[in-house]
Design a protein around this motif. Structure first.
Motif, PDB file in Angstrom:
ATOM      1  N   HIS A 171       1.273  -1.309   0.191  1.00 27.17           N
ATOM      2  CA  HIS A 171      -0.010  -0.115   0.262  1.00 27.17           C
ATOM      3  C   HIS A 171       0.885   0.867   0.199  1.00 27.17           C
ATOM      4  O   HIS A 171       0.438   2.240  -0.448  1.00 27.17           O
ATOM      5  N   ASN A 172       2.013   1.019   0.715  1.00 25.59           N
ATOM      6  CA  ASN A 172       3.044   2.522   0.724  1.00 25.59           C
ATOM      7  C   ASN A 172       4.231   2.667  -0.050  1.00 25.59           C
ATOM      8  O   ASN A 172       3.933   1.131  -0.302  1.00 25.59           O
ATOM      9  N   PRO A 173       3.669   3.054  -0.322  1.00 25.59           N
ATOM     10  CA  PRO A 173       5.133   3.144  -1.783  1.00 25.59           C
ATOM     11  C   PRO A 173       6.121   2.990  -1.477  1.00 25.59           C
ATOM     12  O   PRO A 173       6.160   3.964  -0.653  1.00 25.59           O
ATOM     13  N   PRO A 174       7.688   2.367  -2.596  1.00 25.51           N
ATOM     14  CA  PRO A 174       8.474   2.946  -1.770  1.00 25.51           C
ATOM     15  C   PRO A 174       9.299   4.178  -2.159  1.00 25.51           C
ATOM     16  O   PRO A 174       8.577   4.661  -2.917  1.00 25.51           O
ATOM     17  N   LYS A 175      10.606   4.791  -1.839  1.00 25.26           N
ATOM     18  CA  LYS A 175      10.776   6.214  -1.465  1.00 25.26           C
ATOM     19  C   LYS A 175      11.659   6.476  -2.899  1.00 25.26           C
ATOM     20  O   LYS A 175      12.209   5.954  -3.865  1.00 25.26           O
ATOM     21  N   ASP A 176      11.443   7.582  -3.539  1.00 23.17           N
ATOM     22  CA  ASP A 176      12.275   8.210  -4.370  1.00 23.17           C
ATOM     23  C   ASP A 176      11.723   7.003  -5.947  1.00 23.17           C
ATOM     24  O   ASP A 176      12.685   7.226  -6.455  1.00 23.17           O
ATOM     25  N   THR A 177      10.781   7.640  -6.315  1.00 23.63           N
ATOM     26  CA  THR A 177       9.894   6.973  -7.762  1.00 23.63           C
ATOM     27  C   THR A 177       9.442   8.052  -8.151  1.00 23.63           C
ATOM     28  O   THR A 177       8.328   9.297  -7.034  1.00 23.63           O
ATOM     29  N   ASP A 178       7.960   8.089  -9.415  1.00 27.55           N
ATOM     30  CA  ASP A 178       6.988   8.790  -9.893  1.00 27.55           C
ATOM     31  C   ASP A 178       6.125   8.444  -9.061  1.00 27.55           C
ATOM     32  O   ASP A 178       5.019   8.648  -8.921  1.00 27.55           O
ATOM     33  N   CYS A 179       5.888   7.849  -8.166  1.00 26.71           N
ATOM     34  CA  CYS A 179       4.877   6.284  -7.135  1.00 26.71           C
ATOM     35  C   CYS A 179       4.678   7.100  -6.052  1.00 26.71           C
ATOM     36  O   CYS A 179       3.809   7.071  -5.149  1.00 26.71           O
ATOM     37  N   ASP A 180       5.577   8.229  -5.142  1.00 25.84           N
ATOM     38  CA  ASP A 180       5.646   8.267  -4.458  1.00 25.84           C
ATOM     39  C   ASP A 180       5.815   9.857  -3.959  1.00 25.84           C
ATOM     40  O   ASP A 180       6.373  10.444  -2.857  1.00 25.84           O
TER      41      ASP A 180
END
Length: 227
Positions: A138-147
């Motif tokens: 549910h929580n996105p990983p850090k430092d992507t276009d998803c967070d």
């Protein structure tokens, strides 16, 4: 194999009524959490019941707007992949539920260590490539276009990013940050935030096996309201 990737339903039952034909196209459905509306935990159960009725092969986690105890409802229906390594046509699927600690205004906010602990059935086997693995977070990983939130800040989990870097799954399905629908790569792993299903957003994820390896063939963003 064609997966329907969705997240953040937030109690919007009407949008599911518009998507019956979409669900019928899918080989399986991957849902990254938040059944309930913000501040209205009781809306989670009718959302779960309706979503569960849409497809026979549903793999899901709960989100930060869902009560921790709500996980038991997913487990009753055998659709939870939190702390579980499920199998589907040669692929493995595992999940991490809830969101990173932030305001304390939602019922399931967790530390990085807690988020990663849901993935123990992978991490306890030692680092290495898991080319046949899809992780639902549910929580996105850090430092992507998803967070990335509206300010431009990256608010994803460093611990979940390290999991991806260490274990190299085929794909990661996430959500939570509504304004950050998109797809990124962490090494060879495809990370997807479909955007909130409550607003009609979904993604087609197509994967295929080539020899002894799995490959992501297509990531196609859609919106049922604009179809």
């Amino acid at each position: 194999m064609k997966f329907l990737v969705i997240s953040d339903l937030h109690g919007n039952l009407d949008v599911l009524d518009k998507m019956e034909a979409v669900f019928k196209e899918a080989d399986a459905v991957l849902f990254a959490g938040d059944f309930a509306k913000f501040g209205e935990s009781a809306t989670g159960l009718p959302a779960l019941e309706k979503l569960h009725a849409m497809h026979d092969s549903l793999f899901a986690v709960i989100g930060n707007c869902d009560e921790p105890s709500f996980l038991a409802e997913l487990e009753k229906r055998d659709i939870s992949v939190e702390k579980i390594l499920a199998s589907h046509d040669g692929l493995s699927i595992i999940g991490s539920g809830g969101g990173s600690k932030f305001s304390g205004a939602t019922p399931f906010e967790r530390t990085d260590e807690e988020l990663v602990s849901d993935l123990a059935l992978v991490t306890q086997q030692g680092e290495g490539e898991w080319n046949n693995l899809i992780a639902i977070m549910h929580n996105p990983p850090k430092d992507t276009d998803c967070d990335r939130v509206e300010s431009g800040a990256h608010v994803g989990s460093a611990g979940l990013r390290k999991f991806i870097e260490d274990y190299k799954p085929l794909a990661v399905v996430t959500g939570h940050i509504h304004e950050s629908a998109g797809s990124s790569k962490i090494g060879g792993t495809t990370v997807i935030n479909p955007g909130p299903l409550a607003d009609g957003n979904y993604v087609w994820l197509t994967v295929a096996r080539s020899g002894d390896r799995w490959e992501v063939k297509q990531v196609d963003f859609k919106n049922i309201e604009k179809a």
